[in-house]
Design an enzyme around this catalytic site. Structure first.
Site, mmCIF file in Angstrom:
data_model
loop_
_atom_site.group_PDB
_atom_site.id
_atom_site.type_symbol
_atom_site.label_atom_id
_atom_site.label_comp_id
_atom_site.label_asym_id
_atom_site.label_seq_id
_atom_site.Cartn_x
_atom_site.Cartn_y
_atom_site.Cartn_z
ATOM 1 N N ASP A 88 -0.061 -0.672 -4.966
ATOM 2 C CA ASP A 88 -0.076 0.526 -4.567
ATOM 3 C C ASP A 88 0.599 0.903 -3.215
ATOM 4 O OD1 ASP A 88 -1.431 3.236 -4.888
ATOM 5 O OD2 ASP A 88 -2.079 2.551 -2.826
ATOM 6 N N GLU A 181 3.535 2.543 -9.686
ATOM 7 C CA GLU A 181 3.431 3.907 -9.835
ATOM 8 C C GLU A 181 4.786 4.424 -9.928
ATOM 9 O OE1 GLU A 181 -0.632 5.806 -8.271
ATOM 10 O OE2 GLU A 181 0.381 4.898 -6.782
ATOM 11 N N ASP A 263 -6.592 2.368 -1.257
ATOM 12 C CA ASP A 263 -5.513 1.810 -1.737
ATOM 13 C C ASP A 263 -5.878 0.506 -2.636
ATOM 14 O OD1 ASP A 263 -4.229 3.563 -0.414
ATOM 15 O OD2 ASP A 263 -3.807 2.367 1.472
#
Length: 317
Positions: A88, A181, A263
């Site tokens: 992340d 992501e 996170d």
């Protein structure tokens, strides 16, 4: 007839490319027409097992740099069966890995922003064409170069660590896959309160380095769908919260009561998206798609896995 435009010492030389007999030594490099030049940094140019094609000499902030284009055969990476990790990316922490590792953000621009502003004011105060103005410009350029180098060094270290080494000290070997992501950076920078901090991180450069380093070392880079709720989803029970403010740094599940760093929770969800370790993972994705379609905020999207460099398709159920 076009007028000839000669190079000016005032605007820098830029760079030039050399081909021919190029020889690399431990502490020096021999270039055509320039001869043998000493190197300040040693041991970073390839020497063995490569065919030297050309050399490019460039000037940046008063320093001279040389880069060598070589041709080398890289063997196919061996298949690995190491665990998958989710990563992340963020502003406070550059990267949070699903095994609990947290890579701090150097905040390269934020740390030297006061100095850059002061040097910029000094440049504006100096008379144009004067020697003092040129001296102030050189100091400003060196300050910008330092910021770029600090950011680039941090990104190279974390991407090489993810592509070649295990994030946890107890584990070993190359990770078989790293899940990231698919961030909409152009949309994120429209938030003027966070735009400078987002650009200072370098999300695109992180992904670009992971793409080619993953091919080098046999680490598959996988992108999660842009609308996958990695931050809103509970990594333990799969419950998805309707809203989650940006200032909320600790994720508290409304269903099972899990308290975890925001996170780290997102990184665990990215890892579970590929491994399917949570039995509720696919059920929560269907629930999230129905929620988006029902609210008509934007079309519902299926959270799919897309390998970096391939075309991404999204569907609505």
């Amino acid at each position: 007839m076009r007028d000839k435009k000669f190079k000016s010492k005032k605007h820098g030389l830029g760079g030039f490319r050399l081909t021919g007999a190029i020889h690399i030594f431990d502490r020096a490099i021999q270039l055509p027409r320039l001869g043998r030049l000493r190197l300040k940094e040693r041991g970073y140019l390839p020497v063995e097992g490569v065919q030297i094609l050309s050399a490019t000499v460039s000037e940046r902030a008063g320093g001279w740099f040389v880069s060598v284009q070589v041709e080398r055969e890289i063997p196919d990476p061996k298949a690995t069966y190491k665990p998958v990790v989710g990563v992340d990316l963020g502003i406070l922490a550059l990267a949070t890995i699903s095994d609990g590792t947290r890579i701090e953000n150097p905040h390269a621009l934020k740390r030297d922003l006061g100095k850059i502003k002061r040097l910029q004011r000094v440049v504006s105060w100096r008379k144009k064409g004067s020697a003092n103005r040129e001296k102030a410009v050189r100091q400003l350029v060196r300050a910008h170069l330092r910021v770029a180098n600090v950011r680039k060094d941090a990104l190279h270290q974390i991407t090489s660590r993810l592509a070649t080494l295990a994030p946890a000290a107890s584990a070993g070997g190359t990770k078989s896959a790293v899940v990231l992501e698919d961030l909409n950076v152009s949309g994120m920078v429209k938030n003027h309160h966070l735009a400078q901090a987002i650009v200072d991180v370098g999300f695109y450069e992180f992904r670009r380095q992971m793409d080619y380093k993953g091919q080098w070392y046999g680490c598959q880079v996988i992108l999660a769908d842009q609308f996958y709720p990695s931050s809103k989803r509970c990594s333990q029970c799969g419950h998805i919260q309707a809203t989650l403010d940006m200032g909320t740094r600790v994720y508290i599940c409304e269903l099972c009561g899990l308290m975890i760093d925001r996170d780290l929770n997102a990184a665990l969800n990215l890892e579970q998206l590929t491994t399917g370790s949570s039995p509720e993972s696919y059920a929560c994705l269907r629930q999230y798609r129905r929620y988006r379609c029902r609210e008509s905020v934007s079309p519902g999207y299926q959270a799919v896995l897309v390998e970096a460099g391939t075309e991404q398709q999204s569907t609505c159920e």
